[in-house]
Design a protein around this motif. Structure first.
Motif, short mmCIF file in Angstrom:
data_model
loop_
_atom_site.label_atom_id
_atom_site.label_comp_id
_atom_site.label_asym_id
_atom_site.label_seq_id
_atom_site.Cartn_x
_atom_site.Cartn_y
_atom_site.Cartn_z
N ASP A 6 -16.83 54.50 -57.47
CA ASP A 6 -17.47 54.03 -56.25
C ASP A 6 -18.05 52.63 -56.49
O ASP A 6 -18.94 52.46 -57.35
N PRO A 7 -17.60 51.60 -55.77
CA PRO A 7 -18.06 50.23 -56.03
C PRO A 7 -19.57 50.06 -55.90
O PRO A 7 -20.18 49.33 -56.69
N ALA A 8 -20.18 50.70 -54.91
CA ALA A 8 -21.62 50.56 -54.72
C ALA A 8 -22.39 51.15 -55.91
O ALA A 8 -23.36 50.56 -56.40
N LYS A 9 -21.96 52.33 -56.35
CA LYS A 9 -22.62 52.96 -57.49
C LYS A 9 -22.40 52.15 -58.77
O LYS A 9 -23.30 52.01 -59.60
N ALA A 10 -21.19 51.62 -58.91
CA ALA A 10 -20.89 50.81 -60.09
C ALA A 10 -21.78 49.56 -60.12
O ALA A 10 -22.32 49.19 -61.17
N LYS A 11 -21.94 48.92 -58.97
CA LYS A 11 -22.78 47.73 -58.89
C LYS A 11 -24.23 48.05 -59.22
O LYS A 11 -24.92 47.26 -59.89
N ALA A 12 -24.69 49.22 -58.78
CA ALA A 12 -26.07 49.63 -59.07
C ALA A 12 -26.28 49.83 -60.57
O ALA A 12 -27.34 49.48 -61.12
N ILE A 13 -25.27 50.37 -61.25
CA ILE A 13 -25.37 50.57 -62.70
C ILE A 13 -25.45 49.22 -63.40
O ILE A 13 -26.29 49.00 -64.28
N VAL A 14 -24.58 48.30 -63.01
CA VAL A 14 -24.55 46.98 -63.63
C VAL A 14 -25.90 46.28 -63.49
O VAL A 14 -26.42 45.67 -64.43
N SER A 15 -26.51 46.39 -62.33
CA SER A 15 -27.77 45.68 -62.06
C SER A 15 -28.91 46.15 -62.95
O SER A 15 -29.92 45.45 -63.11
N GLN A 16 -28.76 47.33 -63.54
CA GLN A 16 -29.83 47.87 -64.37
C GLN A 16 -29.71 47.49 -65.84
O GLN A 16 -30.62 47.76 -66.63
N ILE A 17 -28.60 46.88 -66.25
CA ILE A 17 -28.45 46.44 -67.64
C ILE A 17 -29.38 45.26 -67.89
O ILE A 17 -29.41 44.30 -67.12
N LYS A 18 -30.14 45.32 -68.96
CA LYS A 18 -31.07 44.24 -69.29
C LYS A 18 -30.86 43.80 -70.74
O LYS A 18 -30.66 44.63 -71.63
N VAL A 19 -30.91 42.49 -70.97
CA VAL A 19 -30.79 41.91 -72.30
C VAL A 19 -31.95 40.94 -72.48
O VAL A 19 -32.14 40.02 -71.67
N TYR A 20 -32.76 41.12 -73.55
CA TYR A 20 -33.90 40.24 -73.76
C TYR A 20 -34.32 40.28 -75.23
O TYR A 20 -33.94 41.16 -75.99
N ARG A 21 -35.10 39.29 -75.61
CA ARG A 21 -35.59 39.20 -76.98
C ARG A 21 -36.63 40.30 -77.24
O ARG A 21 -37.46 40.60 -76.38
N TYR A 22 -36.61 40.83 -78.44
CA TYR A 22 -37.62 41.82 -78.82
C TYR A 22 -39.01 41.23 -78.72
O TYR A 22 -39.97 41.91 -78.32
N SER A 23 -39.14 39.95 -79.05
CA SER A 23 -40.44 39.29 -79.00
C SER A 23 -40.99 39.20 -77.59
O SER A 23 -42.19 38.97 -77.39
N GLU A 24 -40.14 39.38 -76.58
CA GLU A 24 -40.55 39.29 -75.18
C GLU A 24 -40.56 40.67 -74.51
O GLU A 24 -40.57 40.77 -73.28
#
Length: 487
Positions: free
Chosen positions: A199-217
């Protein structure tokens, strides 16, 4: 001077007779695969020395080319991401359309990719928040060794989780509770995910929740950036000629040297490609590098498209091969590292995770490649072919078949801008549930839905992917035909 002497006792030899055998070291010339070497007694003639060194340099360049293929592929992709998409460390690029994926080596055309690069020497330990859902992927170092799987084949098993990636040589933070911790052996890493939700809508919702950031932040992580190629032309194919070595020189400046690679680094230093020094090969070095890249590519094509590994065919009486024949993502087996298996896969493809070589029914993916037809001839883009897929392909999720250009190892660029068919589409099926697929410049009448357009003048190969391969795949009870020439 060495002389072998044998005394002859016979009626004819009333006087002492000597039979001599002239040894190798007294030959006037030696025939070798690359030519004739003039000798001076037990040594090469002084006039032969430059030619021998030239041949030695060429052989070193050829072997270094093959060794470096996975590293150069990622370095090329990373450079294109920065130059063409404006990506920074930790940014994620979402590849959804055929055009956006066109630059990826042997991309899957069915599901979206979410991919990015991070430089751990700049960011320090890196955190990745992975949402729950049907996802597959992970983090790999720049030798394309899996650092950790994420999603369904990772430790979170699709339930979502927080991952912490440690740079090479760095200490892990004191408090890692709540993290899946993994260490990289290279400063640069690839972050790669596929969303398997249909489902494209569900797939897009999953993608939006991926986060990448520094441990220091981690207390106040900044919002991640999601980019898209936006139809930009780009290429992840390893470049040819001197550009190949330029890309290699650039990446080895940023990366630590693995112990297993020090002899290759010695070969490269001899050719003017050295860590900590400018890339300024002299005339003789440039000649060796150019010839080595040209020969290395031919050897890579041979090693990839005509694999000679034992038991590489899934069915002994079929031409379908295991495209990915690396036993473990570490590329290491009991007594050696799988140099040639690695070379074969990373010439034609990118990334390797545990999920891609899963042996657990219903989990991960399986990749079968076909490079020739049933008569063992290369697949020709100007000819017509037919493939019969038996009923009930052994895939828990879905199957897909994608066609690639052998020259670029990327999608066949056809007028339709469509290079695959899959079980997620409305295909014409036979009464027993089997499917007939067609390949060629023109579609057979009424078979457009089951056809992939190829291009005259170009050779092609294909991957048959099984997502969630079932027991019938592993025990080989299900069987597929070869690609047959003709309509």
């Amino acid at each position: 001077m060495f002389l072998h002497v044998r005394k002859i006792s016979s009626l004819a030899a009333t006087t002492a007779a000597l039979v001599t055998t002239v040894p190798y070291c007294l030959a006037q010339e030696v025939q070798l695969p690359f030519g004739t070497v003039q000798m001076d007694g037990d040594l090469p003639a002084r006039s032969a020395i430059p030619g021998l060194f030239s041949q030695l340099d060429f052989q070193q360049a050829t072997q270094a080319y093959l060794w470096a293929l996975p590293l150069v592929a990622y370095a090329q992709w990373q450079k294109e991401s920065v130059d063409k998409f404006g990506a920074r460390t930790g940014d994620l690029v979402v590849y959804t359309t055929w055009k956006d994926k066109l630059g990826i080596l042997t991309a899957n055309a069915t599901t979206p990719y979410i991919l990015g690069f991070a430089e751990l020497d700049k960011s320090g330990p890196l955190v990745i928040d992975m949402p729950a859902g049907p996802t597959a992927g992970g983090v790999g170092d720049f030798w394309q060794r899996a650092i950790v799987d994420m999603g369904q084949t990772g430790p979170d098993k699709g339930r979502g989780g927080r991952y912490l990636i440690i740079p090479p040589g760095a200490q892990a933070p004191a408090n890692t509770q709540g993290y899946y911790v993994a260490r990289s052996e290279t400063n640069s890493v690839l972050l790669g995910f596929r969303v398997l939700e249909q489902d494209p809508a569900k797939a897009k919702a999953i993608v939006s929740q991926i986060k990448v950031y520094r441990y220091s932040e981690r207390a106040h992580p900044a919002a991640g950036r999601f980019l898209t190629p936006g139809g930009t032309d780009w290429s992840g194919t390893q470049p040819d000629g001197m550009e190949y070595w330029q890309r290699l020189w650039e990446i080895i400046q940023r990366e630590p040297v693995n112990e297993r690679d020090r002899f290759y680094m010695a070969m490269l230093a001899n050719l003017g490609v050295e860590k900590g020094k400018p890339f300024e090969p002299n005339t003789l070095q440039r000649k060796a590098l150019q010839q080595g890249a040209a020969a290395g590519k031919l050897f890579a094509e041979t090693n990839t498209f005509a694999k000679r590994f034992a038991n590489v065919r899934h069915w002994p009486d079929r031409h379908w091969e295991y495209a990915l024949f690396i036993a473990d993502p570490s590329q290491r087996v009991a007594n050696f590292d799988q140099l040639w298996e690695r070379t074969a896969w990373f010439y034609e493809a990118v990334t390797d995770t545990k999920g891609m070589i899963s042996t657990t029914p219903g989990l991960g993916q399986a990749y079968l490649g076909a490079y020739t037809d049933s008569g063992d001839a290369w697949l020709d883009g100007g000819k017509n072919y037919h493939l019969h897929i038996a009923p009930n392909p052994p895939a828990k999720q879905f199957w897909s078949l994608t066609v690639y250009d052998t020259a670029t190892r990327r999608f066949v660029e056809n007028a339709r801008q469509k290079s695959d068919v899959s079980s997620r589409e409305q295909l014409q099926k036979n009464a027993d549930g089997s499917v007939d697929l067609y390949f060629g410049p023109q579609a057979p009448a009424g078979k457009e839905s089951n056809w992939v357009q190829t291009v005259a003048g170009k050779h092609w190969f294909t991957y048959f992917r099984l997502y969630g391969p079932t027991e019938a795949y592993f025990d080989k009870n299900w069987k597929m035909s070869d690609i047959q020439p003709g309509d």
